[in-house]
Design a protein around this motif. Structure first.
Motif, PDB file in Angstrom:
ATOM      1  N   TYR A  81       0.823  -1.219   0.000  1.00 28.23           N
ATOM      2  CA  TYR A  81       0.000   0.000   0.000  1.00 28.23           C
ATOM      3  C   TYR A  81       0.850   1.259   0.000  1.00 28.23           C
ATOM      4  O   TYR A  81       0.492   2.255  -0.637  1.00 28.23           O
ATOM      5  N   VAL A  82       1.967   1.246   0.702  1.00 27.00           N
ATOM      6  CA  VAL A  82       2.849   2.414   0.671  1.00 27.00           C
ATOM      7  C   VAL A  82       3.364   2.643  -0.743  1.00 27.00           C
ATOM      8  O   VAL A  82       3.397   3.791  -1.231  1.00 27.00           O
ATOM      9  N   LEU A  83       3.743   1.569  -1.428  1.00 22.64           N
ATOM     10  CA  LEU A  83       4.244   1.707  -2.799  1.00 22.64           C
ATOM     11  C   LEU A  83       3.149   2.153  -3.757  1.00 22.64           C
ATOM     12  O   LEU A  83       3.381   3.002  -4.634  1.00 22.64           O
ATOM     13  N   VAL A  84       1.942   1.593  -3.616  1.00 22.08           N
ATOM     14  CA  VAL A  84       0.836   2.017  -4.481  1.00 22.08           C
ATOM     15  C   VAL A  84       0.537   3.494  -4.267  1.00 22.08           C
ATOM     16  O   VAL A  84       0.323   4.253  -5.222  1.00 22.08           O
ATOM     17  N   GLY A  85       0.529   3.932  -3.006  1.00 25.78           N
ATOM     18  CA  GLY A  85       0.303   5.346  -2.720  1.00 25.78           C
ATOM     19  C   GLY A  85       1.384   6.222  -3.320  1.00 25.78           C
ATOM     20  O   GLY A  85       1.101   7.292  -3.874  1.00 25.78           O
ATOM     21  N   ALA A  86       2.644   5.773  -3.235  1.00 25.33           N
ATOM     22  CA  ALA A  86       3.753   6.543  -3.811  1.00 25.33           C
ATOM     23  C   ALA A  86       3.621   6.627  -5.329  1.00 25.33           C
ATOM     24  O   ALA A  86       3.867   7.690  -5.930  1.00 25.33           O
ATOM     25  N   LEU A  87       3.234   5.532  -5.974  1.00 28.59           N
ATOM     26  CA  LEU A  87       3.043   5.545  -7.426  1.00 28.59           C
ATOM     27  C   LEU A  87       1.886   6.472  -7.809  1.00 28.59           C
ATOM     28  O   LEU A  87       1.951   7.173  -8.826  1.00 28.59           O
ATOM     29  N   ALA A  88       0.827   6.472  -6.994  1.00 28.46           N
ATOM     30  CA  ALA A  88      -0.305   7.362  -7.263  1.00 28.46           C
ATOM     31  C   ALA A  88       0.121   8.823  -7.133  1.00 28.46           C
ATOM     32  O   ALA A  88      -0.345   9.688  -7.897  1.00 28.46           O
ATOM     33  N   LEU A  89       1.004   9.119  -6.196  1.00 31.01           N
ATOM     34  CA  LEU A  89       1.515  10.485  -6.063  1.00 31.01           C
ATOM     35  C   LEU A  89       2.297  10.893  -7.314  1.00 31.01           C
ATOM     36  O   LEU A  89       2.188  12.041  -7.778  1.00 31.01           O
ATOM     37  N   GLN A  90       3.075   9.975  -7.868  1.00 31.55           N
ATOM     38  CA  GLN A  90       3.808  10.270  -9.092  1.00 31.55           C
ATOM     39  C   GLN A  90       2.846  10.588 -10.230  1.00 31.55           C
ATOM     40  O   GLN A  90       3.089  11.496 -11.032  1.00 31.55           O
ATOM     41  N   ILE A  91       1.756   9.837 -10.299  1.00 34.03           N
ATOM     42  CA  ILE A  91       0.747  10.090 -11.341  1.00 34.03           C
ATOM     43  C   ILE A  91       0.127  11.464 -11.151  1.00 34.03           C
ATOM     44  O   ILE A  91      -0.072  12.218 -12.107  1.00 34.03           O
ATOM     45  N   ALA A  92      -0.161  11.823  -9.901  1.00 32.97           N
ATOM     46  CA  ALA A  92      -0.803  13.105  -9.624  1.00 32.97           C
ATOM     47  C   ALA A  92       0.081  14.277 -10.032  1.00 32.97           C
ATOM     48  O   ALA A  92      -0.409  15.274 -10.574  1.00 32.97           O
ATOM     49  N   PHE A  93       1.374  14.152  -9.775  1.00 31.63           N
ATOM     50  CA  PHE A  93       2.272  15.291 -10.008  1.00 31.63           C
ATOM     51  C   PHE A  93       2.896  15.316 -11.395  1.00 31.63           C
ATOM     52  O   PHE A  93       3.289  16.375 -11.882  1.00 31.63           O
ATOM     53  N   ILE A 147      -5.969  11.042  -1.763  1.00 27.40           N
ATOM     54  CA  ILE A 147      -6.211   9.596  -1.754  1.00 27.40           C
ATOM     55  C   ILE A 147      -4.886   8.839  -1.677  1.00 27.40           C
ATOM     56  O   ILE A 147      -4.753   7.859  -0.935  1.00 27.40           O
ATOM     57  N   ALA A 148      -3.899   9.300  -2.449  1.00 24.92           N
ATOM     58  CA  ALA A 148      -2.595   8.629  -2.455  1.00 24.92           C
ATOM     59  C   ALA A 148      -1.943   8.683  -1.078  1.00 24.92           C
ATOM     60  O   ALA A 148      -1.413   7.680  -0.585  1.00 24.92           O
ATOM     61  N   LEU A 149      -1.986   9.842  -0.440  1.00 25.09           N
ATOM     62  CA  LEU A 149      -1.441   9.958   0.911  1.00 25.09           C
ATOM     63  C   LEU A 149      -2.213   9.056   1.879  1.00 25.09           C
ATOM     64  O   LEU A 149      -1.634   8.494   2.811  1.00 25.09           O
ATOM     65  N   GLY A 150      -3.514   8.929   1.637  1.00 21.11           N
ATOM     66  CA  GLY A 150      -4.319   8.038   2.462  1.00 21.11           C
ATOM     67  C   GLY A 150      -3.901   6.588   2.311  1.00 21.11           C
ATOM     68  O   GLY A 150      -3.860   5.828   3.286  1.00 21.11           O
ATOM     69  N   LEU A 151      -3.562   6.168   1.085  1.00 22.58           N
ATOM     70  CA  LEU A 151      -3.111   4.786   0.868  1.00 22.58           C
ATOM     71  C   LEU A 151      -1.759   4.550   1.543  1.00 22.58           C
ATOM     72  O   LEU A 151      -1.516   3.473   2.104  1.00 22.58           O
ATOM     73  N   VAL A 152      -0.885   5.549   1.497  1.00 20.76           N
ATOM     74  CA  VAL A 152       0.380   5.446   2.228  1.00 20.76           C
ATOM     75  C   VAL A 152       0.096   5.314   3.729  1.00 20.76           C
ATOM     76  O   VAL A 152       0.703   4.486   4.428  1.00 20.76           O
ATOM     77  N   ALA A 153      -0.853   6.116   4.223  1.00 19.11           N
ATOM     78  CA  ALA A 153      -1.226   6.049   5.640  1.00 19.11           C
ATOM     79  C   ALA A 153      -1.764   4.668   5.990  1.00 19.11           C
ATOM     80  O   ALA A 153      -1.467   4.128   7.066  1.00 19.11           O
ATOM     81  N   PHE A 154      -2.544   4.074   5.072  1.00 20.56           N
ATOM     82  CA  PHE A 154      -3.074   2.739   5.353  1.00 20.56           C
ATOM     83  C   PHE A 154      -1.945   1.714   5.403  1.00 20.56           C
ATOM     84  O   PHE A 154      -2.003   0.758   6.186  1.00 20.56           O
TER      85      PHE A 154
END
Length: 280
Positions: free
Chosen positions: A38-50, A260-267
Motif C-alpha cells: 500500500y505504501v508503494l501504491v500510494g507513492a506511485l499514485a503520487l507520481q501520477i498526480a504530479f 487519496i494517495a497519501l491516504g493509501l500510504v497512511a493505510f
C-alpha cells in the motif's frame, strides 16, 4: 477411545495449531507485507498526480514491478509473497475456528475470513509467481483484468445483473470499510493498552485517514462496475490504477488524487501498526 472422542481431540489439536506461534508470526508478516504494497501504491499514485504517471501503474502489479527493479528486488518479492501466504493461512484459521474476541465465531465473520483467505491467497500466488520469473503473473494490469472479467460476465445470461450486483457489493464494501475506519472499529482488534499515547494517536491518524481513502477507492471502483453493467460497456469497468487516475478528472484536478494517495500510504503505515499490535 470412541469415535466422538477422537474427533474432539482432532479438533482440539487443529485449533491449537491455528493459534500457534507460527500462525501468529505469519499474520504479522502478512500485515507487514500488505503495508509495503500500500505504501508503494500510494507513492506511485503520487507520481501520477504530479507528473501524469507515464507508464507507471498504481496497483499491486505496479508495486511488484517497482520492487523487482530495486537491488535484491527478487529476494524482497519472495519475502513479501511469503508474508502474504502467512496472512492467507491466518485468515483460513479464522474461517475454520473463529477470530480472536468474544464474537469471533459468528458465521458472518467466518465467511468474511474465508473471502479474505481467497483474496490474500491470490495475492500471494501472484507475487510469488513474479518472484519465480513469471513476469506476466503478478504485474498484470488490474484495469485490463477488470475489463476482461466484466466483458466475460456481461456475456453470460443475466450478465448485466451479475455485474451490477457485484459493483454494488464492491461499492458497499468500500463504504463499509470507510465507515468502520471513521468510527475506529479497529480499536477492538488492537492491543490499545500496550500503546503509548503518541503511538495511539498515530494509529488513529493512519487508521482513520488510511481506511477512509481505501474505502473511497473501493466505492469508486464499484461505481464504475455498475456503470459498465448499465451501459453494457466493459471498458467502463476500472481496476485500481484507472480508478485512482479518475480522481484527477474531478473539478479539483490532481489534488484529490494526492489526498487519496497519501491516504493509501497512511493505510500502509497502519498495516505496520497492525503487524505489531494486532490481536491474533
Amino acid at each position: 477411545m470412541n469415535t466422538r472422542s477422537v474427533a474432539a481431540q482432532g479438533r482440539g489439536q487443529a485449533r491449537r495449531a491455528a493459534n500457534s506461534t507460527a500462525v501468529e508470526a505469519g499474520a504479522r508478516a502478512g500485515f507487514g507485507a500488505r503495508g509495503v504494497i500500500y505504501v508503494l501504491v500510494g507513492a506511485l499514485a503520487l507520481q501520477i498526480a504530479f507528473s501524469g504517471g507515464g507508464g507507471q501503474q498504481a496497483d499491486r502489479g505496479g508495486a511488484i514491478a517497482e520492487i523487482a527493479e530495486k537491488p535484491f528486488g527478487r529476494i524482497l518479492l519472495w519475502l513479501l509473497g511469503i508474508g502474504l501466504v502467512g496472512m492467507a493461512l491466518w485468515r483460513l484459521s479464522e474461517a475454520l475456528f473463529g477470530q480472536a474476541g468474544p464474537d469471533g465465531g459468528k458465521p458472518t465473520k467466518r465467511a468474511m475470513a474465508a473471502g479474505r483467505f481467497v483474496f490474500y491467497g491470490f495475492a500471494a500466488f501472484s507475487v510469488l509467481s513474479f518472484a519465480a520469473g513469471d513476469s506476466g503473473s503478478g504485474s498484470g494490469s488490474s484495469d485490463q483484468q477488470s475489463q476482461d472479467i466484466t466483458a466475460k460476465a456481461l456475456g453470460w445470461p443475466g450478465g448485466q445483473w451479475i455485474v451490477a450486483i457485484g459493483g454494488v457489493a464492491v461499492a458497499g464494501a468500500g463504504l463499509w470499510i470507510a465507515g468502520r475506519a471513521i468510527l475506529r472499529k479497529y480499536h477492538k482488534h488492537l492491543k490499545m493498552a500496550e500503546m503509548s499515547q503518541k503511538v495511539r494517536r498515530a494509529v488513529d491518524i493512519t487508521g482513520v485517514f488510511g481506511g477512509s481513502a481505501r474505502g473511497a477507492v473501493f466505492a469508486t471502483a464499484g461505481g464504475f462496475a455498475v456503470a459498465a453493467a448499465v451501459k453494457h460497456e466493459p471498458d467502463r469497468s476500472k481496476g485500481m490504477d484507472d480508478t485512482l487516475r479518475s480522481f484527477t478528472e474531478t473539478p479539483v484536478g490532481p489534488w484529490l488524487l494526492v489526498v487519496i494517495a497519501l491516504g493509501l500510504v497512511a493505510f500502509g503505515v497502519f498495516s505496520w501498526f497492525n503487524a505489531r499490535y494486532r490481536k491474533v
